[in-house]
Design a protein around this motif. Structure first.
Motif, PDB file in Angstrom:
ATOM      1  N   ARG A  85       0.833  -1.217   0.000  1.00 37.37           N
ATOM      2  CA  ARG A  85       0.000   0.000   0.000  1.00 37.37           C
ATOM      3  C   ARG A  85       0.859   1.254   0.000  1.00 37.37           C
ATOM      4  O   ARG A  85       0.507   2.256  -0.611  1.00 37.37           O
ATOM      5  CB  ARG A  85      -0.939   0.025   1.198  1.00 37.37           C
ATOM      6  N   ALA A  86       1.978   1.186   0.695  1.00 37.71           N
ATOM      7  CA  ALA A  86       2.867   2.347   0.755  1.00 37.71           C
ATOM      8  C   ALA A  86       3.432   2.679  -0.625  1.00 37.71           C
ATOM      9  O   ALA A  86       3.792   3.823  -0.889  1.00 37.71           O
ATOM     10  CB  ALA A  86       4.005   2.090   1.736  1.00 37.71           C
ATOM     11  N   CYS A  87       3.477   1.702  -1.500  1.00 35.36           N
ATOM     12  CA  CYS A  87       4.002   1.920  -2.855  1.00 35.36           C
ATOM     13  C   CYS A  87       2.964   2.512  -3.803  1.00 35.36           C
ATOM     14  O   CYS A  87       3.315   2.933  -4.905  1.00 35.36           O
ATOM     15  CB  CYS A  87       4.516   0.599  -3.433  1.00 35.36           C
ATOM     16  N   ALA A  88       1.710   2.570  -3.395  1.00 39.00           N
ATOM     17  CA  ALA A  88       0.639   3.028  -4.286  1.00 39.00           C
ATOM     18  C   ALA A  88       0.861   4.466  -4.748  1.00 39.00           C
ATOM     19  O   ALA A  88       0.686   4.769  -5.933  1.00 39.00           O
ATOM     20  CB  ALA A  88      -0.723   2.875  -3.622  1.00 39.00           C
ATOM     21  N   SER A  89       1.259   5.360  -3.844  1.00 36.67           N
ATOM     22  CA  SER A  89       1.455   6.752  -4.259  1.00 36.67           C
ATOM     23  C   SER A  89       2.692   6.892  -5.148  1.00 36.67           C
ATOM     24  O   SER A  89       2.684   7.670  -6.096  1.00 36.67           O
ATOM     25  CB  SER A  89       1.559   7.678  -3.038  1.00 36.67           C
ATOM     26  N   LEU A  90       3.727   6.120  -4.863  1.00 40.44           N
ATOM     27  CA  LEU A  90       4.909   6.115  -5.722  1.00 40.44           C
ATOM     28  C   LEU A  90       4.544   5.611  -7.122  1.00 40.44           C
ATOM     29  O   LEU A  90       4.978   6.165  -8.132  1.00 40.44           O
ATOM     30  CB  LEU A  90       6.001   5.233  -5.114  1.00 40.44           C
ATOM     31  N   ALA A  91       3.717   4.587  -7.156  1.00 41.93           N
ATOM     32  CA  ALA A  91       3.314   3.991  -8.430  1.00 41.93           C
ATOM     33  C   ALA A  91       2.484   4.960  -9.277  1.00 41.93           C
ATOM     34  O   ALA A  91       2.499   4.869 -10.505  1.00 41.93           O
ATOM     35  CB  ALA A  91       2.536   2.708  -8.179  1.00 41.93           C
ATOM     36  N   GLN A  92       1.774   5.894  -8.642  1.00 44.63           N
ATOM     37  CA  GLN A  92       1.030   6.896  -9.413  1.00 44.63           C
ATOM     38  C   GLN A  92       1.974   7.770 -10.224  1.00 44.63           C
ATOM     39  O   GLN A  92       1.654   8.162 -11.335  1.00 44.63           O
ATOM     40  CB  GLN A  92       0.181   7.773  -8.487  1.00 44.63           C
ATOM     41  N   ARG A  93       3.130   8.053  -9.655  1.00 43.95           N
ATOM     42  CA  ARG A  93       4.125   8.882 -10.365  1.00 43.95           C
ATOM     43  C   ARG A  93       4.964   8.067 -11.337  1.00 43.95           C
ATOM     44  O   ARG A  93       5.466   8.601 -12.321  1.00 43.95           O
ATOM     45  CB  ARG A  93       5.019   9.595  -9.360  1.00 43.95           C
ATOM     46  N   TYR A  94       5.166   6.798 -11.028  1.00 43.09           N
ATOM     47  CA  TYR A  94       6.015   5.927 -11.842  1.00 43.09           C
ATOM     48  C   TYR A  94       5.241   4.662 -12.198  1.00 43.09           C
ATOM     49  O   TYR A  94       5.320   3.655 -11.488  1.00 43.09           O
ATOM     50  CB  TYR A  94       7.302   5.570 -11.090  1.00 43.09           C
ATOM     51  N   PRO A  95       4.475   4.682 -13.296  1.00 44.30           N
ATOM     52  CA  PRO A  95       3.621   3.554 -13.655  1.00 44.30           C
ATOM     53  C   PRO A  95       4.358   2.211 -13.768  1.00 44.30           C
ATOM     54  O   PRO A  95       3.767   1.162 -13.525  1.00 44.30           O
ATOM     55  CB  PRO A  95       3.018   3.968 -14.997  1.00 44.30           C
ATOM     56  N   ALA A  96       5.634   2.226 -14.083  1.00 44.33           N
ATOM     57  CA  ALA A  96       6.375   0.970 -14.178  1.00 44.33           C
ATOM     58  C   ALA A  96       6.416   0.253 -12.828  1.00 44.33           C
ATOM     59  O   ALA A  96       6.440  -0.982 -12.772  1.00 44.33           O
ATOM     60  CB  ALA A  96       7.789   1.216 -14.688  1.00 44.33           C
ATOM     61  N   VAL A  97       6.392   1.021 -11.739  1.00 42.68           N
ATOM     62  CA  VAL A  97       6.377   0.428 -10.394  1.00 42.68           C
ATOM     63  C   VAL A  97       5.100  -0.388 -10.202  1.00 42.68           C
ATOM     64  O   VAL A  97       5.128  -1.489  -9.639  1.00 42.68           O
ATOM     65  CB  VAL A  97       6.510   1.525  -9.306  1.00 42.68           C
TER      66      VAL A  97
END
Length: 144
Positions: free
Chosen positions: A66-78
């Motif tokens: 869940r903590a990676c969800a906001s990072l993934a919004q900026r970096y779709p590859a994540v």
């Protein structure tokens, strides 16, 4: 700052007894995301997969995912790199009927002639990941 938080907004190990907090999965939100009946073009399917993957991260019972969800919004590859573990964490938390509905949606996607090669590869990798996970879990039970 007190309250069992390390300042990052995430609970620290002391407040959870050294265990990761399991967060609640919204089956309703996931069901909305996996609904695929209105997809008809490769672009539709790519958008569906991207949205579904992002929702899996948001709904994962794993605080780390869940903590990676906001990072993934900026970096779709994540988002796509974490698709398999996010899927499995949510899938394992769903009721048996909801698991079946999710699998039917994936089957619908896999059988669509309009599914892009990239989306197909992501879903086939998921199938392989699931088979590997099932094999590991069954071996763990056999050795107990």
């Amino acid at each position: 700052l007190g309250g069992g938080s390390s300042g990052s907004g995430m609970p620290d190990d002391a407040s959870t007894g050294g265990k990761a907090c399991a967060m609640e999965v919204s089956a309703y939100a996931l069901k909305r995301a996996w609904e695929s009946s209105l997809r008809s073009t490769q672009g539709d399917w790519n958008e569906w997969l991207s949205h579904f993957a992002a929702e899996l991260l948001k709904q994962s019972p794993s605080s780390a995912l869940r903590a990676c969800a906001s990072l993934a919004q900026r970096y779709p590859a994540v988002t796509m790199q974490l698709f398999n573990p996010a899927f499995m964490s949510c899938y394992n938390d769903l009721s048996y009927p909801m698991q079946n509905e999710m699998l039917r949606a994936l089957n619908h996607a896999l059988n669509s002639p309009q599914l892009s090669a990239e989306a197909l590869q992501v879903l086939l990798n998921l199938v392989e990941f699931m088979q590997h996970d099932i094999m590991l879990n069954s071996k763990g039970r056999d050795s107990s």
